[in-house]
Write a protein that holds these residues in place. Structure first.
Motif, PDB file in Angstrom:
ATOM      1  N   ASN A 142      -3.623  24.282 -39.927  1.00 38.82           N
ATOM      2  CA  ASN A 142      -2.881  25.300 -39.188  1.00 38.82           C
ATOM      3  C   ASN A 142      -1.681  24.604 -38.547  1.00 38.82           C
ATOM      4  O   ASN A 142      -1.400  23.434 -38.852  1.00 38.82           O
ATOM      5  N   SER A 143      -0.962  25.265 -37.677  1.00 40.13           N
ATOM      6  CA  SER A 143       0.240  24.665 -37.105  1.00 40.13           C
ATOM      7  C   SER A 143      -0.073  23.379 -36.340  1.00 40.13           C
ATOM      8  O   SER A 143       0.672  22.399 -36.421  1.00 40.13           O
ATOM      9  N   TYR A 144      -1.191  23.351 -35.620  1.00 42.64           N
ATOM     10  CA  TYR A 144      -1.561  22.123 -34.913  1.00 42.64           C
ATOM     11  C   TYR A 144      -1.913  21.010 -35.896  1.00 42.64           C
ATOM     12  O   TYR A 144      -1.513  19.855 -35.726  1.00 42.64           O
ATOM     13  N   GLY A 145      -2.636  21.352 -36.952  1.00 43.78           N
ATOM     14  CA  GLY A 145      -2.982  20.363 -37.971  1.00 43.78           C
ATOM     15  C   GLY A 145      -1.753  19.781 -38.638  1.00 43.78           C
ATOM     16  O   GLY A 145      -1.665  18.569 -38.873  1.00 43.78           O
ATOM     17  N   TYR A 146      -0.759  20.637 -38.925  1.00 46.16           N
ATOM     18  CA  TYR A 146       0.483  20.136 -39.529  1.00 46.16           C
ATOM     19  C   TYR A 146       1.256  19.270 -38.537  1.00 46.16           C
ATOM     20  O   TYR A 146       1.893  18.294 -38.921  1.00 46.16           O
ATOM     21  N   ARG A 147       1.182  19.596 -37.270  1.00 43.22           N
ATOM     22  CA  ARG A 147       1.830  18.758 -36.251  1.00 43.22           C
ATOM     23  C   ARG A 147       1.199  17.365 -36.246  1.00 43.22           C
ATOM     24  O   ARG A 147       1.898  16.354 -36.177  1.00 43.22           O
ATOM     25  N   ASN A 178     -11.676  24.914 -36.819  1.00 37.32           N
ATOM     26  CA  ASN A 178     -10.657  25.979 -36.796  1.00 37.32           C
ATOM     27  C   ASN A 178      -9.528  25.697 -35.804  1.00 37.32           C
ATOM     28  O   ASN A 178      -8.545  26.415 -35.778  1.00 37.32           O
ATOM     29  N   ASP A 179      -9.664  24.658 -34.985  1.00 38.40           N
ATOM     30  CA  ASP A 179      -8.557  24.243 -34.123  1.00 38.40           C
ATOM     31  C   ASP A 179      -7.506  23.476 -34.921  1.00 38.40           C
ATOM     32  O   ASP A 179      -6.358  23.350 -34.486  1.00 38.40           O
ATOM     33  N   LEU A 180      -7.893  22.944 -36.076  1.00 37.48           N
ATOM     34  CA  LEU A 180      -7.007  22.108 -36.885  1.00 37.48           C
ATOM     35  C   LEU A 180      -6.655  22.713 -38.236  1.00 37.48           C
ATOM     36  O   LEU A 180      -5.636  22.364 -38.823  1.00 37.48           O
ATOM     37  N   PHE A 181      -7.532  23.598 -38.727  1.00 38.74           N
ATOM     38  CA  PHE A 181      -7.358  24.143 -40.075  1.00 38.74           C
ATOM     39  C   PHE A 181      -7.247  25.661 -40.042  1.00 38.74           C
ATOM     40  O   PHE A 181      -7.784  26.314 -39.152  1.00 38.74           O
ATOM     41  N   SER A 182      -6.581  26.206 -41.047  1.00 34.53           N
ATOM     42  CA  SER A 182      -6.405  27.656 -41.148  1.00 34.53           C
ATOM     43  C   SER A 182      -7.719  28.330 -41.516  1.00 34.53           C
ATOM     44  O   SER A 182      -8.736  27.670 -41.719  1.00 34.53           O
ATOM     45  N   ASN A 183      -7.674  29.629 -41.637  1.00 33.50           N
ATOM     46  CA  ASN A 183      -8.882  30.405 -41.930  1.00 33.50           C
ATOM     47  C   ASN A 183      -9.534  30.038 -43.257  1.00 33.50           C
ATOM     48  O   ASN A 183     -10.735  30.236 -43.430  1.00 33.50           O
TER      49      ASN A 183
END
Length: 97
Positions: free
Chosen positions: A73-78, A62-67
């Protein structure tokens, strides 16, 4: 998927458009098709699977992917953007301006 990607790659090549194919976690069979088409048309293939696998040794999913657990998530897209930028720089041999 194979036919669609082959058509996309062929049309892009015929129009002088460079495209990039990404290998993405959790869709291994699709990644193999992407690799095959990328090799056929000399398209840059960036495999994100090992990138995320390494990060998942340090972070929770969940640090890298959305729910929904499938989309970044934003970090994963970065991470994806930085990985793509690095691959382009490595391929071209010069920094982006």
């Amino acid at each position: 998927l194979h036919y669609d990607l082959d058509c996309i790659a062929k049309i892009a090549r015929n129009h002088g458009v460079e495209i990039i194919f990404l290998g993405y976690p959790d869709i291994t069979s699709r990644n193999e098709i992407r690799k095959e088409i990328a090799n056929k048309y000399n398209i840059l293939f960036i495999d994100l699977v090992p990138v995320f696998a390494e990060l998942l040794t340090k972070y929770q999913r969940n640090d890298l992917f959305s729910n929904d657990a499938g989309h970044p998530n934003s970090y994963g897209y970065r991470v994806i953007a930085q990985t793509i930028a690095k691959a382009i720089i490595d391929k071209e041999g010069a920094p982006l301006e």
